[in-house]
Design an enzyme around this catalytic site. Structure first.
Site, PDB file in Angstrom:
ATOM      1  NE  ARG A 294       2.941  -1.907   7.401  1.00 31.49           N
ATOM      2  CZ  ARG A 294       2.962  -1.916   6.082  1.00 31.49           C
ATOM      3  NH1 ARG A 294       4.107  -1.826   5.430  1.00 31.49           N
ATOM      4  NH2 ARG A 294       1.837  -1.993   5.381  1.00 31.49           N
TER       5      ARG A 294
ATOM      6  CG  HIS B 247      -2.873  -2.001   4.595  1.00 28.90           C
ATOM      7  ND1 HIS B 247      -3.107  -3.030   3.688  1.00 28.90           N
ATOM      8  CD2 HIS B 247      -1.570  -1.672   4.446  1.00 28.90           C
ATOM      9  CE1 HIS B 247      -1.987  -3.293   3.014  1.00 28.90           C
ATOM     10  NE2 HIS B 247      -1.045  -2.490   3.462  1.00 28.90           N
TER      11      HIS B 247
END
Length: 525
Positions: free
Chosen positions: A378, A343
Protein backbone atom coordinates in the site's frame (compact mmCIF):
# COMPACT_ATOMS: atom_id res chain seq x y z
CA UNK A 1 -33.90 -10.99 16.99
CA UNK A 2 -33.43 -7.50 15.52
CA UNK A 3 -34.04 -6.66 11.86
CA UNK A 4 -32.65 -3.79 9.79
CA UNK A 5 -32.51 -2.88 6.13
CA UNK A 6 -28.69 -2.87 6.15
CA UNK A 7 -26.24 -4.12 8.77
CA UNK A 8 -22.72 -2.66 8.85
CA UNK A 9 -20.07 -4.51 10.83
CA UNK A 10 -17.43 -1.96 11.81
CA UNK A 11 -17.60 1.70 12.83
CA UNK A 12 -14.52 3.22 11.20
CA UNK A 13 -14.23 5.35 8.05
CA UNK A 14 -15.55 2.66 5.69
CA UNK A 15 -18.50 1.63 7.85
CA UNK A 16 -19.66 5.12 8.80
CA UNK A 17 -19.24 6.45 5.24
CA UNK A 18 -21.46 3.62 4.00
CA UNK A 19 -23.99 4.26 6.77
CA UNK A 20 -24.29 7.98 6.01
CA UNK A 21 -24.83 7.29 2.30
CA UNK A 22 -27.44 4.59 2.99
CA UNK A 23 -29.36 6.44 5.69
CA UNK A 24 -31.07 8.79 3.25
CA UNK A 25 -33.22 5.85 2.13
CA UNK A 26 -32.71 2.88 4.49
CA UNK A 27 -32.64 2.01 8.18
CA UNK A 28 -29.07 1.07 9.06
CA UNK A 29 -27.40 -0.54 12.08
CA UNK A 30 -23.68 -0.05 12.68
CA UNK A 31 -22.15 -2.53 15.09
CA UNK A 32 -18.80 -1.98 16.80
CA UNK A 33 -16.74 -4.58 18.64
CA UNK A 34 -16.03 -2.14 21.48
CA UNK A 35 -16.52 1.62 21.59
CA UNK A 36 -17.32 3.27 18.24
CA UNK A 37 -13.94 4.98 17.85
CA UNK A 38 -11.69 2.05 18.80
CA UNK A 39 -10.94 0.91 15.24
CA UNK A 40 -7.95 1.69 13.05
CA UNK A 41 -9.36 4.92 11.55
CA UNK A 42 -8.78 6.91 14.74
CA UNK A 43 -5.16 5.75 14.86
CA UNK A 44 -4.25 7.02 11.37
CA UNK A 45 -1.71 9.81 11.79
CA UNK A 46 -0.54 10.64 8.29
CA UNK A 47 -3.46 11.77 6.18
CA UNK A 48 -5.36 11.15 2.95
CA UNK A 49 -3.79 11.22 -0.51
CA UNK A 50 -5.49 13.28 -3.22
CA UNK A 51 -4.39 15.22 -6.31
CA UNK A 52 -4.92 18.85 -5.28
CA UNK A 53 -1.64 20.59 -6.06
CA UNK A 54 -0.75 22.56 -9.18
CA UNK A 55 1.53 20.39 -11.31
CA UNK A 56 0.31 17.11 -9.81
CA UNK A 57 -1.92 14.79 -11.86
CA UNK A 58 -4.17 11.75 -11.54
CA UNK A 59 -1.69 9.92 -13.80
CA UNK A 60 1.16 10.61 -11.35
CA UNK A 61 -0.88 9.40 -8.35
CA UNK A 62 -1.90 6.26 -10.30
CA UNK A 63 1.73 5.61 -11.28
CA UNK A 64 3.00 6.08 -7.71
CA UNK A 65 0.35 3.63 -6.47
CA UNK A 66 1.27 1.06 -9.13
CA UNK A 67 5.01 1.39 -8.42
CA UNK A 68 4.49 0.93 -4.65
CA UNK A 69 2.17 -2.03 -5.36
CA UNK A 70 4.87 -3.70 -7.49
CA UNK A 71 2.49 -4.00 -10.45
CA UNK A 72 0.08 -6.31 -8.62
CA UNK A 73 -2.59 -3.59 -8.44
CA UNK A 74 -5.63 -3.53 -10.75
CA UNK A 75 -5.07 -0.36 -12.80
CA UNK A 76 -8.81 0.18 -13.40
CA UNK A 77 -9.41 0.19 -9.64
CA UNK A 78 -6.45 2.49 -8.97
CA UNK A 79 -7.67 4.99 -11.59
CA UNK A 80 -11.20 4.88 -10.18
CA UNK A 81 -10.11 5.51 -6.56
CA UNK A 82 -7.54 8.19 -7.42
CA UNK A 83 -10.13 9.99 -9.56
CA UNK A 84 -12.66 9.92 -6.71
CA UNK A 85 -10.21 11.31 -4.10
CA UNK A 86 -10.74 15.09 -4.42
CA UNK A 87 -14.53 14.73 -4.08
CA UNK A 88 -14.08 12.47 -1.02
CA UNK A 89 -11.89 15.14 0.63
CA UNK A 90 -14.51 17.79 -0.13
CA UNK A 91 -17.25 15.71 1.53
CA UNK A 92 -15.13 15.38 4.67
CA UNK A 93 -14.59 19.14 4.75
CA UNK A 94 -18.37 19.60 4.54
CA UNK A 95 -18.69 17.26 7.55
CA UNK A 96 -16.36 19.60 9.45
CA UNK A 97 -12.98 17.86 9.29
CA UNK A 98 -10.50 20.71 10.02
CA UNK A 99 -7.77 19.90 7.50
CA UNK A 100 -4.60 21.99 7.89
CA UNK A 101 -4.46 25.04 5.65
CA UNK A 102 -1.72 27.39 4.54
CA UNK A 103 -2.27 30.64 2.67
CA UNK A 104 -5.97 29.94 2.21
CA UNK A 105 -5.41 26.51 0.58
CA UNK A 106 -5.13 23.01 2.01
CA UNK A 107 -1.65 22.29 3.36
CA UNK A 108 -0.25 19.24 1.59
CA UNK A 109 2.59 17.09 2.91
CA UNK A 110 4.58 14.42 1.12
CA UNK A 111 5.19 10.83 2.17
CA UNK A 112 7.32 7.90 1.00
CA UNK A 113 6.56 6.70 -2.53
CA UNK A 114 4.71 9.89 -3.57
CA UNK A 115 6.15 12.04 -6.37
CA UNK A 116 4.26 15.16 -5.20
CA UNK A 117 2.91 16.79 -2.06
CA UNK A 118 -0.64 15.43 -1.99
CA UNK A 119 -1.41 14.38 1.60
CA UNK A 120 -4.16 16.40 3.30
CA UNK A 121 -3.90 16.12 7.07
CA UNK A 122 -5.00 17.41 10.46
CA UNK A 123 -1.53 17.89 11.98
CA UNK A 124 -0.53 14.30 12.84
CA UNK A 125 -3.97 13.08 13.96
CA UNK A 126 -5.95 12.97 10.71
CA UNK A 127 -7.73 9.69 11.41
CA UNK A 128 -9.01 10.89 14.77
CA UNK A 129 -10.49 14.05 13.22
CA UNK A 130 -12.14 12.03 10.42
CA UNK A 131 -13.53 9.51 12.91
CA UNK A 132 -14.99 12.25 15.12
CA UNK A 133 -16.68 14.01 12.19
CA UNK A 134 -18.21 10.76 10.87
CA UNK A 135 -19.38 9.70 14.34
CA UNK A 136 -21.05 13.08 14.94
CA UNK A 137 -22.91 12.87 11.62
CA UNK A 138 -23.97 9.25 12.22
CA UNK A 139 -25.17 9.94 15.79
CA UNK A 140 -27.31 12.82 14.50
CA UNK A 141 -28.99 10.71 11.80
CA UNK A 142 -32.33 9.18 12.87
CA UNK A 143 -31.98 6.33 10.34
CA UNK A 144 -28.70 5.09 11.84
CA UNK A 145 -28.66 2.89 14.94
CA UNK A 146 -25.23 2.66 16.59
CA UNK A 147 -24.63 -0.58 18.51
CA UNK A 148 -21.29 -0.62 20.40
CA UNK A 149 -19.92 -3.58 22.39
CA UNK A 150 -21.22 -6.20 19.94
CA UNK A 151 -18.63 -8.79 18.91
CA UNK A 152 -19.35 -10.40 15.53
CA UNK A 153 -19.36 -14.22 15.80
CA UNK A 154 -20.41 -15.38 12.33
CA UNK A 155 -22.38 -14.31 9.29
CA UNK A 156 -25.86 -15.78 8.95
CA UNK A 157 -26.11 -17.79 5.72
CA UNK A 158 -28.49 -20.30 4.16
CA UNK A 159 -27.06 -22.93 6.50
CA UNK A 160 -28.69 -21.04 9.39
CA UNK A 161 -32.15 -20.82 7.79
CA UNK A 162 -35.03 -22.68 9.43
CA UNK A 163 -35.22 -24.55 6.14
CA UNK A 164 -31.57 -25.36 5.38
CA UNK A 165 -30.30 -23.79 2.14
CA UNK A 166 -27.06 -23.91 0.17
CA UNK A 167 -27.83 -20.59 -1.55
CA UNK A 168 -24.76 -18.89 -0.07
CA UNK A 169 -26.71 -15.68 0.54
CA UNK A 170 -25.92 -13.69 3.69
CA UNK A 171 -28.86 -12.61 5.89
CA UNK A 172 -27.12 -10.84 8.76
CA UNK A 173 -25.00 -11.72 11.76
CA UNK A 174 -24.78 -13.51 15.08
CA UNK A 175 -23.11 -11.12 17.55
CA UNK A 176 -22.05 -11.45 21.19
CA UNK A 177 -23.45 -8.61 23.33
CA UNK A 178 -20.77 -7.73 25.89
CA UNK A 179 -23.36 -6.23 28.26
CA UNK A 180 -25.80 -9.15 28.38
CA UNK A 181 -23.12 -11.77 27.62
CA UNK A 182 -25.56 -13.38 25.18
CA UNK A 183 -25.33 -13.98 21.43
CA UNK A 184 -27.95 -11.98 19.52
CA UNK A 185 -29.37 -12.50 16.04
CA UNK A 186 -29.28 -9.46 13.73
CA UNK A 187 -30.86 -9.82 10.27
CA UNK A 188 -30.68 -7.52 7.26
CA UNK A 189 -31.24 -7.57 3.52
CA UNK A 190 -27.66 -6.39 2.92
CA UNK A 191 -24.59 -6.68 5.15
CA UNK A 192 -21.35 -4.69 4.81
CA UNK A 193 -18.08 -5.90 6.31
CA UNK A 194 -15.98 -2.92 7.43
CA UNK A 195 -14.06 -4.76 10.12
CA UNK A 196 -10.50 -3.66 9.34
CA UNK A 197 -7.38 -5.79 9.11
CA UNK A 198 -5.63 -8.68 10.83
CA UNK A 199 -2.56 -7.03 12.33
CA UNK A 200 -2.87 -8.67 15.74
CA UNK A 201 -1.88 -12.00 14.23
CA UNK A 202 1.67 -10.61 14.70
CA UNK A 203 3.61 -10.02 17.91
CA UNK A 204 4.47 -6.40 17.03
CA UNK A 205 1.74 -4.38 15.36
CA UNK A 206 0.58 -0.77 15.19
CA UNK A 207 -3.00 -2.01 14.70
CA UNK A 208 -5.63 -1.57 17.42
CA UNK A 209 -6.33 -4.39 19.86
CA UNK A 210 -9.40 -5.53 17.89
CA UNK A 211 -7.62 -6.06 14.54
CA UNK A 212 -7.96 -9.85 14.62
CA UNK A 213 -9.12 -10.42 11.04
CA UNK A 214 -12.73 -11.08 12.05
CA UNK A 215 -14.31 -9.99 8.75
CA UNK A 216 -11.81 -11.92 6.64
CA UNK A 217 -12.35 -15.10 8.68
CA UNK A 218 -16.16 -14.75 8.68
CA UNK A 219 -16.31 -14.12 4.92
CA UNK A 220 -14.04 -17.12 4.31
CA UNK A 221 -16.30 -19.35 6.43
CA UNK A 222 -19.30 -18.00 4.49
CA UNK A 223 -17.74 -19.14 1.20
CA UNK A 224 -16.00 -15.98 -0.10
CA UNK A 225 -12.61 -15.96 -1.79
CA UNK A 226 -9.68 -14.14 -0.23
CA UNK A 227 -6.67 -12.78 -2.09
CA UNK A 228 -3.05 -11.71 -1.48
CA UNK A 229 -3.05 -12.47 2.24
CA UNK A 230 0.74 -12.82 2.14
CA UNK A 231 0.99 -9.07 1.51
CA UNK A 232 1.32 -7.83 5.10
CA UNK A 233 2.70 -4.32 5.38
CA UNK A 234 5.23 -3.66 8.12
CA UNK A 235 5.55 -0.01 9.06
CA UNK A 236 9.24 0.84 9.34
CA UNK A 237 8.97 3.17 12.32
CA UNK A 238 7.12 2.09 15.44
CA UNK A 239 8.38 3.59 18.71
CA UNK A 240 10.64 1.23 20.63
CA UNK A 241 9.81 1.76 24.30
CA UNK A 242 9.25 -0.73 27.09
CA UNK A 243 6.33 1.22 28.59
CA UNK A 244 4.49 2.02 25.36
CA UNK A 245 3.58 -0.61 22.80
CA UNK A 246 2.30 0.01 19.25
CA UNK A 247 2.90 3.77 19.05
CA UNK A 248 3.43 4.69 15.41
CA UNK A 249 5.86 7.38 14.27
CA UNK A 250 4.18 8.60 11.08
CA UNK A 251 5.74 8.38 7.63
CA UNK A 252 5.49 12.17 7.46
CA UNK A 253 8.41 12.54 9.91
CA UNK A 254 10.62 11.09 7.16
CA UNK A 255 8.70 13.10 4.57
CA UNK A 256 9.69 16.30 6.40
CA UNK A 257 13.38 15.40 6.64
CA UNK A 258 13.72 12.69 9.31
CA UNK A 259 16.87 10.55 8.84
CA UNK A 260 17.40 6.91 9.83
CA UNK A 261 20.71 6.29 11.60
CA UNK A 262 22.59 3.35 13.09
CA UNK A 263 22.32 3.94 16.88
CA UNK A 264 25.95 2.96 17.60
CA UNK A 265 27.78 4.63 14.69
CA UNK A 266 25.37 7.40 13.68
CA UNK A 267 25.69 6.20 10.06
CA UNK A 268 22.79 7.20 7.76
CA UNK A 269 22.20 3.68 6.41
CA UNK A 270 19.21 4.05 4.04
CA UNK A 271 21.48 5.34 1.23
CA UNK A 272 23.22 1.93 1.34
CA UNK A 273 19.94 0.25 0.36
CA UNK A 274 18.07 2.60 -1.99
CA UNK A 275 18.80 5.90 -3.76
CA UNK A 276 15.43 7.24 -2.49
CA UNK A 277 16.83 6.80 1.04
CA UNK A 278 14.19 7.50 3.74
CA UNK A 279 11.51 8.18 1.09
CA UNK A 280 11.72 4.70 -0.43
CA UNK A 281 8.50 2.61 -0.16
CA UNK A 282 7.75 1.10 3.23
CA UNK A 283 8.74 -2.48 2.36
CA UNK A 284 12.23 -1.32 1.31
CA UNK A 285 12.69 0.78 4.48
CA UNK A 286 11.30 -1.94 6.78
CA UNK A 287 13.62 -4.60 5.30
CA UNK A 288 16.62 -2.26 5.60
CA UNK A 289 15.90 -1.60 9.30
CA UNK A 290 15.24 -5.31 9.89
CA UNK A 291 18.61 -6.13 8.29
CA UNK A 292 20.50 -3.54 10.38
CA UNK A 293 18.89 -4.83 13.59
CA UNK A 294 19.51 -8.51 12.84
CA UNK A 295 23.04 -8.04 11.48
CA UNK A 296 24.32 -6.08 14.46
CA UNK A 297 22.10 -7.50 17.22
CA UNK A 298 20.38 -4.15 17.83
CA UNK A 299 17.10 -3.58 19.64
CA UNK A 300 16.22 -0.55 17.48
CA UNK A 301 17.55 2.09 15.06
CA UNK A 302 17.33 5.89 15.35
CA UNK A 303 14.96 8.22 13.49
CA UNK A 304 16.37 11.75 13.77
CA UNK A 305 14.60 15.01 12.87
CA UNK A 306 16.42 17.12 15.48
CA UNK A 307 18.25 19.06 12.73
CA UNK A 308 14.97 20.76 11.75
CA UNK A 309 13.72 23.91 13.49
CA UNK A 310 12.15 22.89 16.87
CA UNK A 311 9.07 25.07 16.28
CA UNK A 312 8.51 23.40 12.89
CA UNK A 313 8.71 19.93 14.45
CA UNK A 314 6.33 20.80 17.30
CA UNK A 315 3.84 22.41 14.92
CA UNK A 316 3.80 19.55 12.41
CA UNK A 317 3.86 16.66 14.90
CA UNK A 318 2.17 17.96 18.07
CA UNK A 319 0.72 14.62 19.20
CA UNK A 320 3.91 12.66 18.60
CA UNK A 321 5.95 15.41 20.31
CA UNK A 322 3.69 15.41 23.41
CA UNK A 323 3.65 11.61 23.61
CA UNK A 324 7.44 11.38 23.38
CA UNK A 325 8.01 14.21 25.89
CA UNK A 326 5.84 12.24 28.32
CA UNK A 327 8.24 9.31 27.85
CA UNK A 328 11.34 11.45 28.33
CA UNK A 329 12.27 11.81 24.64
CA UNK A 330 12.55 15.29 23.08
CA UNK A 331 12.39 14.74 19.30
CA UNK A 332 13.55 18.34 18.68
CA UNK A 333 16.87 17.56 20.40
CA UNK A 334 17.47 13.81 20.15
CA UNK A 335 16.68 10.82 17.90
CA UNK A 336 13.64 8.54 18.35
CA UNK A 337 14.30 4.78 18.86
CA UNK A 338 12.20 2.86 16.29
CA UNK A 339 11.54 -0.72 15.10
CA UNK A 340 9.37 -2.09 12.29
CA UNK A 341 5.92 -3.43 13.23
CA UNK A 342 3.01 -4.94 11.31
CA UNK A 343 0.93 -2.03 10.08
CA UNK A 344 -1.56 -2.85 7.34
CA UNK A 345 -3.27 -5.88 5.78
CA UNK A 346 -3.05 -5.40 2.00
CA UNK A 347 -4.86 -8.66 1.20
CA UNK A 348 -8.38 -9.64 2.19
CA UNK A 349 -11.85 -10.48 0.93
CA UNK A 350 -12.14 -10.23 -2.86
CA UNK A 351 -14.49 -7.38 -3.91
CA UNK A 352 -15.40 -5.63 -7.15
CA UNK A 353 -15.60 -1.86 -7.75
CA UNK A 354 -19.01 -1.77 -6.04
CA UNK A 355 -17.70 -3.54 -2.93
CA UNK A 356 -19.57 -6.76 -3.73
CA UNK A 357 -18.16 -10.06 -2.42
CA UNK A 358 -18.83 -13.57 -3.75
CA UNK A 359 -21.82 -14.00 -1.41
CA UNK A 360 -25.20 -12.51 -2.37
CA UNK A 361 -26.17 -9.70 0.01
CA UNK A 362 -22.64 -9.33 1.40
CA UNK A 363 -20.45 -6.29 0.69
CA UNK A 364 -17.09 -5.22 2.10
CA UNK A 365 -15.03 -2.01 2.22
CA UNK A 366 -11.70 -0.87 3.61
CA UNK A 367 -8.83 -2.88 5.05
CA UNK A 368 -10.88 -6.09 5.25
CA UNK A 369 -10.84 -6.25 1.43
CA UNK A 370 -8.52 -6.91 -1.45
CA UNK A 371 -10.00 -4.44 -3.93
CA UNK A 372 -7.06 -4.25 -6.32
CA UNK A 373 -6.01 -0.80 -5.09
CA UNK A 374 -2.90 -1.66 -3.07
CA UNK A 375 -1.37 -4.62 -4.90
CA UNK A 376 1.79 -5.94 -3.25
CA UNK A 377 2.25 -2.89 -1.03
CA UNK A 378 0.00 0.00 0.00
CA UNK A 379 1.16 3.49 -0.90
CA UNK A 380 1.17 5.79 2.13
CA UNK A 381 -2.16 7.55 2.84
CA UNK A 382 -4.18 5.54 0.31
CA UNK A 383 -5.91 3.58 3.10
CA UNK A 384 -8.41 6.11 4.45
CA UNK A 385 -9.06 7.04 0.82
CA UNK A 386 -10.03 3.43 0.02
CA UNK A 387 -12.43 3.40 2.99
CA UNK A 388 -14.19 6.57 1.82
CA UNK A 389 -14.49 5.56 -1.84
CA UNK A 390 -15.57 1.94 -1.29
CA UNK A 391 -17.87 2.75 1.65
CA UNK A 392 -19.77 5.08 -0.64
CA UNK A 393 -19.63 2.63 -3.59
CA UNK A 394 -21.12 -0.21 -1.53
CA UNK A 395 -23.93 2.04 -0.29
CA UNK A 396 -24.75 3.22 -3.81
CA UNK A 397 -24.83 -0.33 -5.17
CA UNK A 398 -27.10 -1.55 -2.36
CA UNK A 399 -29.56 1.28 -3.04
CA UNK A 400 -29.45 0.69 -6.81
CA UNK A 401 -29.93 -3.10 -6.51
CA UNK A 402 -32.30 -3.17 -3.56
CA UNK A 403 -34.98 -5.18 -5.34
CA UNK A 404 -32.45 -7.75 -6.57
CA UNK A 405 -31.00 -8.47 -3.12
CA UNK A 406 -32.05 -11.79 -1.55
CA UNK A 407 -35.02 -11.36 0.83
CA UNK A 408 -34.32 -12.08 4.51
CA UNK A 409 -35.16 -15.71 5.21
CA UNK A 410 -36.43 -17.12 8.49
CA UNK A 411 -33.30 -17.99 10.41
CA UNK A 412 -32.56 -19.96 13.54
CA UNK A 413 -31.58 -18.21 16.76
CA UNK A 414 -28.15 -18.96 18.25
CA UNK A 415 -28.15 -22.33 20.02
CA UNK A 416 -25.94 -22.84 23.05
CA UNK A 417 -27.94 -25.68 24.65
CA UNK A 418 -25.09 -28.18 24.27
CA UNK A 419 -22.16 -26.11 25.58
CA UNK A 420 -20.94 -25.09 29.04
CA UNK A 421 -18.88 -22.25 30.52
CA UNK A 422 -15.15 -22.73 30.03
CA UNK A 423 -13.11 -24.07 32.92
CA UNK A 424 -9.73 -23.29 31.33
CA UNK A 425 -9.53 -19.73 29.98
CA UNK A 426 -5.72 -19.91 30.26
CA UNK A 427 -5.74 -21.96 27.04
CA UNK A 428 -6.94 -18.92 25.06
CA UNK A 429 -4.21 -16.56 26.31
CA UNK A 430 -1.51 -19.20 25.80
CA UNK A 431 -2.61 -20.04 22.23
CA UNK A 432 -3.02 -16.36 21.29
CA UNK A 433 0.57 -15.61 22.38
CA UNK A 434 1.88 -18.70 20.58
CA UNK A 435 0.31 -17.72 17.24
CA UNK A 436 1.55 -14.13 17.37
CA UNK A 437 5.10 -15.16 18.25
CA UNK A 438 5.60 -17.81 15.57
CA UNK A 439 3.92 -15.63 12.93
CA UNK A 440 6.41 -12.83 13.75
CA UNK A 441 9.42 -15.16 13.68
CA UNK A 442 8.43 -17.42 10.77
CA UNK A 443 6.16 -15.33 8.51
CA UNK A 444 7.49 -11.81 9.16
CA UNK A 445 9.41 -9.24 7.12
CA UNK A 446 11.86 -11.78 5.61
CA UNK A 447 10.59 -15.34 5.00
CA UNK A 448 11.84 -18.82 4.07
CA UNK A 449 9.88 -21.87 2.96
CA UNK A 450 11.17 -23.94 5.87
CA UNK A 451 10.05 -21.38 8.45
CA UNK A 452 6.62 -20.98 6.83
CA UNK A 453 6.12 -24.76 6.77
CA UNK A 454 6.95 -24.83 10.49
CA UNK A 455 4.28 -22.16 11.05
CA UNK A 456 1.76 -24.18 9.00
CA UNK A 457 2.31 -27.33 11.11
CA UNK A 458 1.71 -25.36 14.31
CA UNK A 459 -1.41 -23.73 12.87
CA UNK A 460 -2.87 -27.12 11.91
CA UNK A 461 -2.31 -28.43 15.43
CA UNK A 462 -3.73 -25.33 17.14
CA UNK A 463 -6.73 -25.19 14.81
CA UNK A 464 -7.78 -28.65 16.02
CA UNK A 465 -7.51 -27.57 19.65
CA UNK A 466 -9.43 -24.32 19.04
CA UNK A 467 -12.19 -26.08 17.06
CA UNK A 468 -12.63 -28.57 19.89
CA UNK A 469 -12.69 -25.78 22.48
CA UNK A 470 -15.23 -23.76 20.42
CA UNK A 471 -17.52 -26.80 20.13
CA UNK A 472 -17.64 -27.42 23.88
CA UNK A 473 -17.70 -24.02 25.57
CA UNK A 474 -19.81 -20.86 25.42
CA UNK A 475 -18.31 -18.15 23.25
CA UNK A 476 -16.49 -15.20 24.79
CA UNK A 477 -14.93 -12.22 22.96
CA UNK A 478 -11.45 -13.72 23.45
CA UNK A 479 -12.50 -17.11 22.05
CA UNK A 480 -14.22 -15.48 19.06
CA UNK A 481 -11.05 -13.51 18.27
CA UNK A 482 -8.76 -16.51 18.74
CA UNK A 483 -10.88 -18.61 16.35
CA UNK A 484 -10.57 -15.85 13.73
CA UNK A 485 -6.87 -15.33 14.43
CA UNK A 486 -5.93 -18.93 13.68
CA UNK A 487 -8.06 -18.83 10.50
CA UNK A 488 -6.32 -15.70 9.25
CA UNK A 489 -2.86 -17.01 10.20
CA UNK A 490 -3.61 -20.08 8.09
CA UNK A 491 -4.71 -17.95 5.11
CA UNK A 492 -1.52 -15.84 5.36
CA UNK A 493 0.78 -18.86 5.46
CA UNK A 494 -1.04 -20.72 2.68
CA UNK A 495 -0.88 -17.62 0.47
CA UNK A 496 2.79 -17.01 1.27
CA UNK A 497 3.76 -20.60 0.46
CA UNK A 498 1.92 -20.36 -2.84
CA UNK A 499 3.81 -17.25 -4.05
CA UNK A 500 7.12 -18.47 -5.47
CA UNK A 501 8.73 -15.07 -6.00
CA UNK A 502 9.61 -11.97 -4.00
CA UNK A 503 7.32 -9.05 -4.75
CA UNK A 504 6.46 -5.99 -2.69
CA UNK A 505 5.79 -6.98 0.90
CA UNK A 506 6.43 -10.69 0.30
CA UNK A 507 10.17 -11.27 0.49
CA UNK A 508 11.39 -14.87 0.60
CA UNK A 509 15.03 -15.96 0.57
CA UNK A 510 14.11 -19.10 -1.39
CA UNK A 511 12.65 -17.13 -4.33
CA UNK A 512 14.42 -13.72 -4.30
CA UNK A 513 13.59 -12.81 -7.91
CA UNK A 514 10.38 -11.14 -9.13
CA UNK A 515 8.48 -12.96 -11.90
CA UNK A 516 7.71 -11.00 -15.06
CA UNK A 517 3.95 -11.62 -14.87
CA UNK A 518 2.24 -10.30 -11.70
CA UNK A 519 -0.46 -12.64 -10.38
CA UNK A 520 -2.83 -12.43 -7.45
CA UNK A 521 -2.78 -15.25 -4.92
CA UNK A 522 -6.46 -16.22 -4.71
CA UNK A 523 -7.68 -18.84 -2.20
CA UNK A 524 -11.11 -20.42 -2.67
CA UNK A 525 -12.94 -22.05 0.28
Amino acid sequence: MQSFDVLIIGSGAAGLTAALNLAEHRRVAVIAKGALGEGATGWAQGGIAAVLEEGDSFEAHVEDTMVAGAGLNDRDVVEHVVGAAPAAIQRLRELGVPFAEEGGALHLTREGGHSHRRIVHVADATGWAVQQALERAAAANPNIVLLPDMVAVDLITGRNEERFSTSGAVHGLYAFNRKTRKVETLTARATILATGGAGRVYLYSTAPRGATGDGIAMAWRAGCRVSNMEMMQFHPTCLYHLETKNFLITEAVRGEGGILKHPLTGHRFMLDYDERAELAPRDVVARAIDNEIKRDGLDFVHLDISHRDPAFVREHFPNIYEKLIGLGIDMTKEPIPVVPAQHYTCGGVVVDLAGRTDAAGLYAAGEVTESGLHGANRLASNSLLECLVFGEAAARDILARWDELPPVAKVREWDESRVTNSDEEVVIAQTWGEIRRFMWNYVGIVRTTKRMERAKRRIDMLRGEITDYYANFRVTPDLIELRNLVEVADLIVRSALRRRESRGLHFTRDYPKTLTQPRDTVLTP
